[in-house]
Structures are given as C-alpha cells and as structure tokens.
Design a protein around this motif. Structure first.
Motif, PDB file in Angstrom:
ATOM      1  N   ARG A  64       0.795  -1.230   0.000  1.00 34.75           N
ATOM      2  CA  ARG A  64       0.000   0.000   0.000  1.00 34.75           C
ATOM      3  C   ARG A  64       0.828   1.279   0.000  1.00 34.75           C
ATOM      4  O   ARG A  64       0.351   2.310  -0.446  1.00 34.75           O
ATOM      5  N   GLY A  65       2.041   1.259   0.520  1.00 38.71           N
ATOM      6  CA  GLY A  65       2.817   2.477   0.651  1.00 38.71           C
ATOM      7  C   GLY A  65       3.954   2.572  -0.346  1.00 38.71           C
ATOM      8  O   GLY A  65       4.156   1.687  -1.177  1.00 38.71           O
ATOM      9  N   PRO A  66       4.773   3.614  -0.247  1.00 39.88           N
ATOM     10  CA  PRO A  66       5.831   3.832  -1.238  1.00 39.88           C
ATOM     11  C   PRO A  66       7.126   3.067  -0.979  1.00 39.88           C
ATOM     12  O   PRO A  66       7.872   2.798  -1.923  1.00 39.88           O
ATOM     13  N   ASP A  67       7.424   2.724   0.270  1.00 46.00           N
ATOM     14  CA  ASP A  67       8.749   2.187   0.617  1.00 46.00           C
ATOM     15  C   ASP A  67       8.615   0.861   1.357  1.00 46.00           C
ATOM     16  O   ASP A  67       9.053   0.713   2.506  1.00 46.00           O
ATOM     17  N   ASN A  68       8.030  -0.098   0.711  1.00 51.04           N
ATOM     18  CA  ASN A  68       7.648  -1.343   1.370  1.00 51.04           C
ATOM     19  C   ASN A  68       8.840  -2.226   1.716  1.00 51.04           C
ATOM     20  O   ASN A  68       9.001  -2.659   2.865  1.00 51.04           O
TER      21      ASN A  68
END
Length: 276
Positions: A64-68
C-alpha cells in the motif's frame, strides 16, 4: 514530521516490575513515518525508568505504501542499545513469503495480494502490472526468485509470530476469545472478529495488536495500535509501563484530526494529546 503524545491512562493488563514496552503499529510502506516515530520512541526509551526495555513492531511493514521493501528491511535491522527489538509477522508478509517461496504461485494468490495493496510491493521489486498481465504470475515469481534479495529473505525468516510480556501478548491481528492459544497459530495474523468484540474472553492476558484499523485505542481485553498509516497518515506506537499505557503518533499533519475518520474507536479527545 510532527510527533504527538497522549496522557497516561489505565491499561487492560500489567507488565512485570521494571519492564517497559513500546509497540509500533502497521507501517504499510510509510518508511518516513516509521523512522520519525522510532526517533521519538528512542528518546522516550532512554528517559524511561524501565530496566528491561522492549520495542515490538507489530507487522505489516509492506504493501500500500511507497517504501515497502525498505520498511521491511528496517524492521529487521533495527537495533537500539539496551533494547530488545522484536519484529512480528503480519498477514501481508505472508503474501510476500508465499510469492517468494511457495511451490507454485497461481494467478489467484497474486490477484488477491494486489487487491490488498501488494502491487506497491511488487513495484518495489521491479514488477509492474503489465509484467503480471503479459507474463503471468508464475513466470514473474520465478524471475524474482532468481534474485538474491538477501535483506528481504533474512527479514522474512526472522519474523516472530508472538511475544508475551507479563499480562500482555503482542501479536499482529489478535486471538480468538474462547479458544486456547495453541489452537490458533494461523489466526494470530488474520483474525478480526470475534477477537475485536472479545465476548467470552478466557485468556489471562490482554492483546496488543494491529491488523484492524481501530487504534490508537484501549479496550478491556486489548490495545489497538493500527491507525491506518497509509490512509490517515498517522503511524502510532503504544507505550506500556506497569499498569499504564499511552500513545505516540507520527504524522505530517499539524494535528490528529484524520484519526476521527476511523470507525469503532473511542472518540478522539484532543485534550489528552500534546505535541512532543
């Protein structure tokens, strides 16, 4: 990043004398929030009267996020002098683990993962939606598995399923209120109800959990720390000492108003929070 801290209040259980615990909720790729919250928590840990100090990351570092991938690896490599750091497994790490290690990877598995935010993690691995459509999930998984990915593999291998400290059990999702703990290992990363309601609770512990966006909040049988960082922009940590609990929150906003959109939790009392 702005850091807020709440007042102390009664917790649903008690830690042993001299033990302090800090539990960070679901990160979902919000690495900047995680780093800011860790910095704030580190200062609180150093100022704590606790003799034994535990930092628990509650799982779901990815999706879901940018920096998984970076968030997953940060959880694995985090070290604070004098602090025992435990990274728990969430259900989203299970998706990645199966993608990298299952005997076969079918379209249904990947489609379900992507529907739950997995496309963001796949993008961090260099996999696009066009790749999945043109080559198929199995072929893409085989190609990704040929890469070393040492940080990812080590992180997945070292994740814990649960941690017990005094009157608290730390798990990703929760436990069934009426079943013995030994009978529900898989549910520890996936359960919602009847855990959230907790009717008929038989256990001698309260649970500190994420998974369901219900925090920051305290109920008679549980403490919720998942404040939906990918949605509200607020990443939350619970601080526990003796029979007391409070919360620390990191957000880019100037206030915590977006927590009000979370259903099912106690009404947010801004008077009980201050900027740290």
């Amino acid at each position: 990043m702005n850091i807020f801290i709440s007042d102390w209040e009664d917790g649903p259980a008690r830690l042993p004398t001299g033990v302090g615990a800090w539990a960070i909720g679901d990160v979902h790729g919000q690495l900047a929030h995680l780093d800011a919250l860790i910095d704030a928590v580190r200062a609180l840990i150093e100022a704590s009267p606790a003799i034994q100090r535990h930092l628990v990351l509650i799982g779901d570092y990815i999706d879901r996020g940018p920096d998984n991938i970076a968030a997953l690896e940060r959880a694995d490599t985090l070290e604070i002098p004098g602090v025992t750091v435990t990274a728990l497994r969430g259900n989203h790490e299970d998706y990645l683990d199966r993608f990298l290690n299952a005997e076969s990877v079918g379209e249904d598995l990947v489609a379900n993962w992507v529907a739950n935010g997995g496309g963001a993690t796949l993008a961090n691995l260099g996999v696009s939606q066009d790749d999945l459509r043109d080559r198929g999930a199995a072929a893409v998984a085989r190609a990704v598995r040929l890469r070393p990915l040492p940080g990812v593999r080590r992180a997945l291998d070292r994740l814990e399923i649960a941690l017990r400290l005094g009157g608290y059990l730390f798990v990703h999702a929760g436990v069934h209120p009426r079943l013995p703990l030994a009978d529900m290992r898989q549910r520890l990363t996936t359960i919602r109800e009847p855990f959230l309601a907790g009717e008929g609770w038989i256990h001698d512990f309260a649970v500190v959990h994420g998974h369901s966006i219900a925090g920051p909040d305290i109920a008679p049988h549980r403490i919720a720390v998942d404040s939906g960082a990918f949605w509200t922009g607020v990443l939350t940590c619970a601080e526990l000492y003796d029979d007391q609990a409070r919360f620390i929150a990191a957000t880019r906003d100037d206030d915590l108003e977006r927590l009000r959109r979370i259903p099912g939790r106690r009404p947010l009392s801004t008077e009980r929070w201050r900027r740290l």
